[in-house]
Design an enzyme around this catalytic site. Sequence first.
Site, PDB file in Angstrom:
ATOM      1  N   CYS A 117       0.854  -1.194   0.000  1.00  0.00           N
ATOM      2  CA  CYS A 117       0.000   0.000   0.000  1.00  0.00           C
ATOM      3  C   CYS A 117       0.891   1.246   0.000  1.00  0.00           C
ATOM      4  CB  CYS A 117      -0.925   0.000   1.213  1.00  0.00           C
ATOM      5  SG  CYS A 117      -1.800   1.563   1.451  1.00  0.00           S
ATOM      6  N   CYS A 169       0.525   3.367   3.169  1.00  0.00           N
ATOM      7  CA  CYS A 169       1.156   2.704   4.328  1.00  0.00           C
ATOM      8  C   CYS A 169       2.661   2.941   4.278  1.00  0.00           C
ATOM      9  CB  CYS A 169       0.870   1.201   4.317  1.00  0.00           C
ATOM     10  SG  CYS A 169      -0.772   0.743   4.922  1.00  0.00           S
ATOM     11  N   ASN A 200     -12.541  10.691  -1.370  1.00  0.00           N
ATOM     12  CA  ASN A 200     -13.196   9.894  -2.403  1.00  0.00           C
ATOM     13  C   ASN A 200     -13.292   8.448  -1.930  1.00  0.00           C
ATOM     14  OD1 ASN A 200     -13.332  12.100  -4.241  1.00  0.00           O
ATOM     15  ND2 ASN A 200     -11.169  11.804  -4.731  1.00  0.00           N
ATOM     16  N   GLY A 243     -13.539   8.207  -8.015  1.00  0.00           N
ATOM     17  CA  GLY A 243     -12.160   8.536  -8.372  1.00  0.00           C
ATOM     18  C   GLY A 243     -11.130   8.164  -7.339  1.00  0.00           C
ATOM     19  N   HIS A 274      -6.404   3.644   0.630  1.00  0.00           N
ATOM     20  CA  HIS A 274      -6.014   3.918   2.021  1.00  0.00           C
ATOM     21  C   HIS A 274      -6.595   5.296   2.317  1.00  0.00           C
ATOM     22  CE1 HIS A 274      -2.630   3.858   5.276  1.00  0.00           C
ATOM     23  NE2 HIS A 274      -3.307   4.979   5.468  1.00  0.00           N
ATOM     24  N   HIS A 276      -7.704   8.852   2.860  1.00  0.00           N
ATOM     25  CA  HIS A 276      -6.964  10.112   2.878  1.00  0.00           C
ATOM     26  C   HIS A 276      -7.952  11.245   2.691  1.00  0.00           C
ATOM     27  CE1 HIS A 276      -6.964   8.305  -1.144  1.00  0.00           C
ATOM     28  NE2 HIS A 276      -7.058   9.524  -1.644  1.00  0.00           N
TER      29      HIS A 276
HETATM   30  P1  AMP Z   1      -7.643   9.750  -4.730  1.00  0.00           P
HETATM   31  O1  AMP Z   1      -7.644   9.761  -6.243  1.00  0.00           O
HETATM   32  O2  AMP Z   1      -8.766  10.492  -4.081  1.00  0.00           O
HETATM   33  O3  AMP Z   1      -7.500   8.321  -4.209  1.00  0.00           O
HETATM   34  O4  AMP Z   1      -6.341  10.547  -4.298  1.00  0.00           O
HETATM   35  C1  AMP Z   1      -5.058  10.008  -4.360  1.00  0.00           C
HETATM   36  C2  AMP Z   1      -4.109  11.151  -4.424  1.00  0.00           C
HETATM   37  O5  AMP Z   1      -2.805  10.673  -4.120  1.00  0.00           O
HETATM   38  C3  AMP Z   1      -4.019  11.824  -5.792  1.00  0.00           C
HETATM   39  O6  AMP Z   1      -4.393  13.199  -5.676  1.00  0.00           O
HETATM   40  C4  AMP Z   1      -2.550  11.657  -6.178  1.00  0.00           C
HETATM   41  O7  AMP Z   1      -2.026  12.769  -6.862  1.00  0.00           O
HETATM   42  C5  AMP Z   1      -1.877  11.448  -4.832  1.00  0.00           C
HETATM   43  N1  AMP Z   1      -0.629  10.706  -4.834  1.00  0.00           N
HETATM   44  C6  AMP Z   1      -0.360   9.541  -5.482  1.00  0.00           C
HETATM   45  N2  AMP Z   1       0.897   9.142  -5.210  1.00  0.00           N
HETATM   46  C7  AMP Z   1       1.432  10.067  -4.370  1.00  0.00           C
HETATM   47  C8  AMP Z   1       2.707  10.213  -3.732  1.00  0.00           C
HETATM   48  N3  AMP Z   1       3.679   9.314  -3.886  1.00  0.00           N
HETATM   49  N4  AMP Z   1       2.897  11.296  -2.945  1.00  0.00           N
HETATM   50  C9  AMP Z   1       1.917  12.221  -2.779  1.00  0.00           C
HETATM   51  N5  AMP Z   1       0.707  12.131  -3.342  1.00  0.00           N
HETATM   52  C10 AMP Z   1       0.457  11.068  -4.130  1.00  0.00           C
END
Ligand code: AMP
Length: 114
Positions: A4, A7, A87, A93, A98, A100
Amino acid sequence: MSECLFCAIGTGDIPADIVFSDDAIVAFRDISPQAPVHVLVIPRAHHANAAELAAADPALAAALLETTGRVARQEGIAETGYRVVTNTGEGAGQSVQHIHFHVLGGRALAWPPG
Ligand code: AMP
Protein backbone atom coordinates in the site's frame (compact mmCIF):
# COMPACT_ATOMS: atom_id res chain seq x y z
CA MET A 1 7.84 -2.80 2.08
CA SER A 2 4.05 -2.53 2.22
CA GLU A 3 2.16 -2.95 -1.04
CA CYS A 4 0.00 0.00 0.00
CA LEU A 5 1.54 3.30 -1.16
CA PHE A 6 0.20 5.35 1.73
CA CYS A 7 1.16 2.70 4.33
CA ALA A 8 4.69 3.02 2.92
CA ILE A 9 4.56 6.81 3.24
CA GLY A 10 3.32 6.31 6.81
CA THR A 11 6.32 4.17 7.68
CA GLY A 12 8.76 6.42 5.80
CA ASP A 13 9.68 3.71 3.28
CA ILE A 14 8.49 6.05 0.51
CA PRO A 15 9.44 9.72 0.91
CA ALA A 16 6.87 12.50 0.91
CA ASP A 17 6.83 16.25 1.49
CA ILE A 18 5.50 16.02 5.03
CA VAL A 19 3.87 19.09 6.59
CA PHE A 20 2.68 17.45 9.84
CA SER A 21 3.09 14.11 11.56
CA ASP A 22 2.50 12.51 14.94
CA ASP A 23 2.43 8.92 16.13
CA ALA A 24 -0.85 8.13 14.32
CA ILE A 25 -1.18 10.63 11.43
CA VAL A 26 0.88 11.99 8.53
CA ALA A 27 0.03 15.00 6.34
CA PHE A 28 1.96 15.53 3.12
CA ARG A 29 1.73 17.48 -0.12
CA ASP A 30 -0.09 15.83 -3.01
CA ILE A 31 2.34 14.85 -5.78
CA SER A 32 -0.09 16.24 -8.39
CA PRO A 33 -1.57 19.34 -6.72
CA GLN A 34 -4.99 20.50 -7.89
CA ALA A 35 -4.79 23.82 -6.02
CA PRO A 36 -2.03 26.05 -4.60
CA VAL A 37 -2.48 24.15 -1.32
CA HIS A 38 -3.19 20.43 -1.73
CA VAL A 39 -2.29 18.30 1.27
CA LEU A 40 -3.29 14.71 2.00
CA VAL A 41 -4.01 13.67 5.61
CA ILE A 42 -3.73 9.94 6.36
CA PRO A 43 -3.63 7.65 9.36
CA ARG A 44 -0.51 5.49 9.61
CA ALA A 45 -2.84 2.52 10.20
CA HIS A 46 -4.43 1.02 7.11
CA HIS A 47 -8.15 1.61 6.58
CA ALA A 48 -9.60 1.55 3.08
CA ASN A 49 -11.94 4.52 3.28
CA ALA A 50 -13.66 6.98 5.62
CA ALA A 51 -16.62 4.74 6.47
CA GLU A 52 -14.37 1.80 7.35
CA LEU A 53 -12.11 4.03 9.44
CA ALA A 54 -15.05 5.57 11.31
CA ALA A 55 -16.50 2.11 12.06
CA ALA A 56 -13.17 0.65 13.20
CA ASP A 57 -11.63 3.60 15.06
CA PRO A 58 -13.89 6.66 15.58
CA ALA A 59 -11.28 8.44 17.71
CA LEU A 60 -8.74 8.19 14.91
CA ALA A 61 -11.33 9.43 12.40
CA ALA A 62 -11.94 12.47 14.60
CA ALA A 63 -8.21 13.06 15.00
CA LEU A 64 -7.79 12.94 11.24
CA LEU A 65 -10.49 15.58 10.77
CA GLU A 66 -8.93 17.73 13.49
CA THR A 67 -5.66 17.49 11.59
CA THR A 68 -7.28 18.84 8.42
CA GLY A 69 -8.07 22.02 10.38
CA ARG A 70 -4.54 22.18 11.75
CA VAL A 71 -3.12 21.85 8.23
CA ALA A 72 -5.46 24.57 6.92
CA ARG A 73 -4.31 26.98 9.65
CA GLN A 74 -0.67 26.05 9.10
CA GLU A 75 -0.98 26.57 5.33
CA GLY A 76 -2.72 29.95 5.76
CA ILE A 77 -6.03 28.97 4.12
CA ALA A 78 -8.25 28.67 7.21
CA GLU A 79 -9.47 32.26 6.87
CA THR A 80 -9.88 32.39 3.07
CA GLY A 81 -11.63 29.02 2.86
CA TYR A 82 -10.71 25.50 1.93
CA ARG A 83 -12.25 22.15 1.05
CA VAL A 84 -11.83 18.75 2.70
CA VAL A 85 -12.62 15.87 0.34
CA THR A 86 -12.41 12.12 0.56
CA ASN A 87 -13.20 9.89 -2.40
CA THR A 88 -14.64 6.43 -1.83
CA GLY A 89 -14.67 3.85 -4.59
CA GLU A 90 -13.85 3.79 -8.26
CA GLY A 91 -16.85 5.84 -9.36
CA ALA A 92 -15.74 8.71 -7.12
CA GLY A 93 -12.16 8.54 -8.37
CA GLN A 94 -10.48 6.87 -5.40
CA SER A 95 -7.10 5.77 -6.74
CA VAL A 96 -5.34 4.87 -3.48
CA GLN A 97 -7.22 2.40 -1.27
CA HIS A 98 -6.01 3.92 2.02
CA ILE A 99 -8.22 6.61 3.56
CA HIS A 100 -6.96 10.11 2.88
CA PHE A 101 -8.53 13.52 3.28
CA HIS A 102 -7.58 16.01 0.59
CA VAL A 103 -7.19 19.55 1.98
CA LEU A 104 -7.51 21.99 -0.93
CA GLY A 105 -7.28 25.76 -0.92
CA GLY A 106 -5.46 28.87 -2.05
CA ARG A 107 -7.83 29.56 -4.95
CA ALA A 108 -11.57 29.88 -5.53
CA LEU A 109 -13.10 26.38 -5.50
CA ALA A 110 -16.07 25.66 -7.76
CA TRP A 111 -19.18 23.95 -6.42
CA PRO A 112 -20.40 21.33 -7.11
CA PRO A 113 -17.14 19.47 -7.78
CA GLY A 114 -17.04 17.41 -10.95
P1 AMP B 1 -7.64 9.75 -4.73
O1 AMP B 1 -7.64 9.76 -6.24
O2 AMP B 1 -8.77 10.49 -4.08
O3 AMP B 1 -7.50 8.32 -4.21
O4 AMP B 1 -6.34 10.55 -4.30
C1 AMP B 1 -5.06 10.01 -4.36
C2 AMP B 1 -4.11 11.15 -4.42
O5 AMP B 1 -2.81 10.67 -4.12
C3 AMP B 1 -4.02 11.82 -5.79
O6 AMP B 1 -4.39 13.20 -5.68
C4 AMP B 1 -2.55 11.66 -6.18
O7 AMP B 1 -2.03 12.77 -6.86
C5 AMP B 1 -1.88 11.45 -4.83
N1 AMP B 1 -0.63 10.71 -4.83
C6 AMP B 1 -0.36 9.54 -5.48
N2 AMP B 1 0.90 9.14 -5.21
C7 AMP B 1 1.43 10.07 -4.37
C8 AMP B 1 2.71 10.21 -3.73
N3 AMP B 1 3.68 9.31 -3.89
N4 AMP B 1 2.90 11.30 -2.95
C9 AMP B 1 1.92 12.22 -2.78
N5 AMP B 1 0.71 12.13 -3.34
C10 AMP B 1 0.46 11.07 -4.13
